[in-house]
Design an enzyme around this catalytic site. Structure first.
Site, short mmCIF file in Angstrom:
data_model
loop_
_atom_site.label_atom_id
_atom_site.label_comp_id
_atom_site.label_asym_id
_atom_site.label_seq_id
_atom_site.Cartn_x
_atom_site.Cartn_y
_atom_site.Cartn_z
N LYS A 32 0.84 -1.19 0.00
CA LYS A 32 0.00 0.00 0.00
C LYS A 32 0.88 1.24 0.00
O LYS A 32 1.94 1.27 0.65
CB LYS A 32 -0.88 -0.04 1.25
CG LYS A 32 -1.89 1.08 1.40
CD LYS A 32 -2.72 0.84 2.66
CE LYS A 32 -3.83 1.85 2.87
NZ LYS A 32 -4.66 1.52 4.06
N SER A 109 -9.18 1.48 3.30
CA SER A 109 -8.36 2.26 2.39
C SER A 109 -7.28 1.46 1.69
O SER A 109 -6.56 1.96 0.83
CB SER A 109 -7.71 3.41 3.15
OG SER A 109 -6.85 2.93 4.18
N SER A 133 -9.58 -0.89 7.53
CA SER A 133 -9.05 -0.80 6.17
C SER A 133 -8.37 -2.05 5.64
O SER A 133 -7.99 -2.08 4.47
CB SER A 133 -8.10 0.40 6.06
OG SER A 133 -8.82 1.60 6.19
#
Length: 393
Positions: A32, A109, A133
């Site tokens: 990420k 996210s 997330s």
């Protein structure tokens, strides 16, 4: 390697070979875009974030750990802006495609990481979990995913949001890969011994959409048979919405504190929903934060009571499957609030939680079953995930 699902940050793709001969040799991973990778800007999902910031000169702990174990990094993945999102739609970089639920959001996210694993582009991927997330995209994309015990995994080199809730997490399509990666990240072998008692959180199942709760029942029965002893309890006697309100008081206030100087100095561009979250965080009264911290203590006490050694609890990871892409804010805001009602215990209590894939609604959309254990029982939860997959044949 092509990126037909839009999971990776725009620009040249990062590729770093893992150490030869490590326990994860042969596996690929993505990170990420909150994790530092040496020589690569950390984008944070917002095109104004890297401006004026030095490019990292070393990898984050999580990236370095996977490389040292032999896994090869194949790219950095899209995230909701500075991790302030739960659905996976990014106004700057777009919405990664959810191959498990076409036309639906991947969840955020850690959207790009989950989408890349679900599409088979990589074997595992790093995400972060503050308010859900990793857990939410795991449910929406049909993946194994973990939110470790808070403080268990080193977050050095990971862009923070709300430090008292922030964790590093990871995804995998199958339980064996999930166990291999988890053993490395947790620094311990995955045990063969399973818990001796299962608790079903009846309030959480009652809160979920009826078709989601029904879709998860075969998994609950299989889990109960595997553990051998089960019972029912109310997880949140104060109310799931009360727990969610506490998380919505603490997390945005911390996020505003984290980004306050950047907001003041740079006046960066944001999608409206992200700007709204930061403005809300700036306006939370001290009295609300005091109340929320007291509620956090109550939540921790309740979870400790429910989860003595050898016990796990199960609940729907999300109250519904992935919503459609591009819904208006007036529709999305209530959905976000409902998701928080089932995810708030993660940030408030810090107990480990694993999403188990394997269920779909009548429309064929993935929904996840979560298991939560006592603090420090992360590896045991992974063992349960492995046993569940083996039981499924």
């Amino acid at each position: 390697m092509t990126d037909e699902i839009g999971a990776f940050v725009p620009g040249p793709r990062v590729h770093i070979e893992g150490r030869a001969g490590g326990p994860l040799s042969g596996l690929t991973f993505a990170a990420k875009d909150l994790f530092a990778v040496a020589g690569v800007p950390t984008g944070g999902g917002n095109h104004d974030w890297p401006t004026g910031r030095p490019i990292p000169d070393k990898h984050s702990w999580a990236v370095q750990t996977l490389l040292d174990a032999g896994a090869t990094l194949i790219g950095k993945t899209i995230t909701d802006e500075v991790s302030l999102g739960i659905l996976g739609e990014n106004a700057f970089d777009g919405t990664p495609k959810n191959v498990a639920a076409p036309g639906r959001v991947p969840g955020g996210s850690s959207s790009g990481s989950a989408a890349a694993v679900a599409a088979g582009i990589c074997d595992t991927a790093l995400g972060t979990d503050t308010g859900g997330s990793v857990r939410v995209p795991s449910s929406f994309c049909g993946l194994h995913g973990i939110r470790p015990t808070h403080g268990r995994v080193d977050v050095t080199g990971m862009l923070p949001q709300a430090p008292t809730s922030d964790t590093t997490g990871w995804f995998a399509r199958d339980a064996e890969t999930f166990a291999r990666v988890s053993a490395v990240m947790l620094g311990e072998e995955i045990p063969s011994k399973l818990p001796s008692k299962l608790i079903v959180a009846v309030d959480a199942f009652g809160f979920a959409d009826a078709d989601t709760a029904e879709a998860l029942q075969p998994m609950v029965r299989k889990l109960a048979a595997l553990i051998g002893s089960s019972g029912e309890e109310i997880m949140a006697p104060q109310g799931l919405s009360v727990w969610a309100r506490a998380q919505r008081s603490l997390q945005p206030a911390e996020a505003y504190a984290t980004f306050r100087s950047w907001l003041d100095e740079r006046n960066p561009r944001f999608a409206f929903s992200v700007a709204k979250a930061l403005v809300t965080g700036s306006m939370i009264p001290e009295s609300d934060k005091v109340w929320a911290n007291l509620m956090r203590q109550e939540v921790r006490g309740r979870m400790k009571y429910l989860l003595p050694e050898g016990t796990i609890l199960c609940l729907p990871t999300t109250p519904f499957p992935a919503p459609k892409v591009g819904l208006p804010l007036s529709v999305l805001d209530p959905l976000r609030d409902r998701i928080t009602c089932l995810c708030a215990q993660g940030g408030l209590a810090g107990f480990p939680q694993v999403n188990l894939p394997g269920a779909t609604t009548v429309d064929g959309l993935p929904v996840g079953l979560s298991i939560i254990g006592p603090r420090g029982s992360d590896a045991t939860l992974v063992a349960v995930a492995r046993a569940m997959e083996k039981a499924a044949g």
